[in-house]
Motif scaffolding. Sequence first.
Motif, PDB file in Angstrom:
ATOM      1  N   GLU A 286       0.855  -1.189   0.000  1.00 25.45           N
ATOM      2  CA  GLU A 286       0.000   0.000   0.000  1.00 25.45           C
ATOM      3  C   GLU A 286       0.892   1.241   0.000  1.00 25.45           C
ATOM      4  N   VAL A 287       0.769   2.063  -1.030  1.00 29.76           N
ATOM      5  CA  VAL A 287       1.601   3.259  -1.170  1.00 29.76           C
ATOM      6  C   VAL A 287       0.902   4.483  -0.584  1.00 29.76           C
ATOM      7  N   VAL A 288      -0.362   4.663  -0.929  1.00 29.90           N
ATOM      8  CA  VAL A 288      -1.188   5.727  -0.355  1.00 29.90           C
ATOM      9  C   VAL A 288      -2.392   5.046   0.274  1.00 29.90           C
ATOM     10  N   LYS A 289      -2.632   5.299   1.523  1.00 27.74           N
ATOM     11  CA  LYS A 289      -3.645   4.557   2.276  1.00 27.74           C
ATOM     12  C   LYS A 289      -4.992   4.566   1.573  1.00 27.74           C
ATOM     13  N   ASP A 290      -5.522   3.351   1.376  1.00 27.55           N
ATOM     14  CA  ASP A 290      -6.842   3.138   0.765  1.00 27.55           C
ATOM     15  C   ASP A 290      -6.966   3.775  -0.627  1.00 27.55           C
ATOM     16  N   THR A 291      -5.821   4.004  -1.300  1.00 30.88           N
ATOM     17  CA  THR A 291      -5.873   4.680  -2.591  1.00 30.88           C
ATOM     18  C   THR A 291      -4.973   4.060  -3.649  1.00 30.88           C
ATOM     19  N   ILE A 292      -3.712   3.778  -3.342  1.00 31.92           N
ATOM     20  CA  ILE A 292      -2.768   3.270  -4.335  1.00 31.92           C
ATOM     21  C   ILE A 292      -2.003   2.080  -3.764  1.00 31.92           C
TER      22      ILE A 292
ATOM     23  N   MET B 222       3.044  -3.597 -11.229  1.00 30.35           N
ATOM     24  CA  MET B 222       1.708  -3.125 -11.589  1.00 30.35           C
ATOM     25  C   MET B 222       1.249  -2.173 -10.492  1.00 30.35           C
ATOM     26  N   THR B 223       0.533  -1.123 -10.885  1.00 32.69           N
ATOM     27  CA  THR B 223      -0.015  -0.183  -9.899  1.00 32.69           C
ATOM     28  C   THR B 223      -1.533  -0.159 -10.013  1.00 32.69           C
ATOM     29  N   VAL B 224      -2.205  -0.197  -8.877  1.00 36.63           N
ATOM     30  CA  VAL B 224      -3.670  -0.159  -8.813  1.00 36.63           C
ATOM     31  C   VAL B 224      -4.089   1.100  -8.061  1.00 36.63           C
ATOM     32  N   VAL B 225      -5.016   1.847  -8.642  1.00 39.42           N
ATOM     33  CA  VAL B 225      -5.469   3.115  -8.056  1.00 39.42           C
ATOM     34  C   VAL B 225      -6.975   3.066  -7.844  1.00 39.42           C
ATOM     35  N   LYS B 226      -7.406   3.456  -6.656  1.00 43.34           N
ATOM     36  CA  LYS B 226      -8.839   3.531  -6.352  1.00 43.34           C
ATOM     37  C   LYS B 226      -9.436   4.778  -6.990  1.00 43.34           C
TER      38      LYS B 226
ATOM     39  N   SER C 293      -3.772  12.303  -5.365  1.00 37.19           N
ATOM     40  CA  SER C 293      -2.661  11.809  -4.535  1.00 37.19           C
ATOM     41  C   SER C 293      -1.318  12.383  -4.961  1.00 37.19           C
ATOM     42  N   LYS C 294      -1.299  13.157  -6.064  1.00 38.89           N
ATOM     43  CA  LYS C 294      -0.072  13.747  -6.607  1.00 38.89           C
ATOM     44  C   LYS C 294       0.974  12.669  -6.901  1.00 38.89           C
TER      45      LYS C 294
END
Length: 397
Positions: free
Chosen positions: A38-44, A62-66, A193-194
């Motif tokens: 988890e890179v950004v909490k509940d987001t990335i 792979m990156t997953v974004v909410k 999230s910049k």
Amino acid sequence: MKMLQRSEQPSNTQDYSWRFWFTLPIYPFGKRRTIRKEVVKDTIWTFDQLQGIFYVVVPIRMTVVKLNEGGLLVYAPVAPTPECVRLVEELVAEHGKIKYIILPTISGLEHKVFVGPFARRFADSQVFVAPKQWSFPVNLPLSWLGIPGKRTQVLAEDSSKIPFANEFDHSILGPIELGLGRFAEVALFHKSSKTLLVTDSIVSVPEQPPAIIQLDSYPLLFHAKDKATDIIANTPENRRKGWQRIALFALYFRPSVLDLPKWREVFRNAFQASERSKNAYFGLYPFQWKSNWQRCFDALHGDGRLFVAPILQTLILNRAPSETIAWADKVANWDFKRIIPCHFDAPIEATPYQFRQAFSFLEKYSNSILPQEDFQLLEEIDATLNKLGIPPAKEKV
């Protein structure tokens, strides 16, 4: 996290099974581990696997974004093994289904081969691909490459014309003509999230081996050897040594601090090797590192700085310096504070200025941040490509 040697791999290896490994037959072939972070909490979130040749293994990511409206966007899919799918489905259960899948490159086979299987596993998703896709030796339709044609679109140049434009900007580098094919990359900026997502253009090399590579330390220990007869203990120091040499291999192919002994000597040493199994390439170790090899890695690492991979500097982006600089300028106008590339380290805390400076090698009055002597082999390859009719490098801007 416990570091696992080859002999310590968990028994449930079906969880890591990748049955289409033959479409790109490189290490670790049919068994791929996955680490979610988890890179950004509940987001990335990032999903790391590994890949390599001759144990020169590097992360592929792979990156997953909410999405604000619910659901998820996937940038540059990795192999949808049972483990990877389970980790994704945990996010789907909490944040909604996969809505969009992005293939951000046209030449990176290590990214392209996973898009079709991943999209079929998440059948409600829409697929967006970078324009001017191609395949070699025959240029085939995307559907023939396993990418579902009915729900696949070419990514528009104009960010406002994509369904997720309210949350993302994007910019396409290329396509850069390379004779036999083309190079392109899509940078994707998540505004809230910049965070900037890129594929191959920018990297940063960590001093320590990434977590995904430490799950099986055999490649690290293999490259920590100084000679075929060495028996290498599984220590943090040796894993770090192996990783740093792997990074030099991956980015330069043959840095100036590496000598290649004559094959007669290589075969003679193989008969004396401490391990002559198939996994150890029957004792063959055709490398001889100079005593100052660490200096070469320190220049590359540079305290975690951003740079463009030497292969792209010497063989690709120098074919289109003006276009590349224009793309870098556009991306540098976005207000990001972190970058997630598809390889090596991530996330990287970085400013737009640092991103733009990484492309200064294409400018006439700039100095290279990497030692030029380490580019020798890449420059030889470049000269050979020119003789074969590949478009030559253009003047710096």
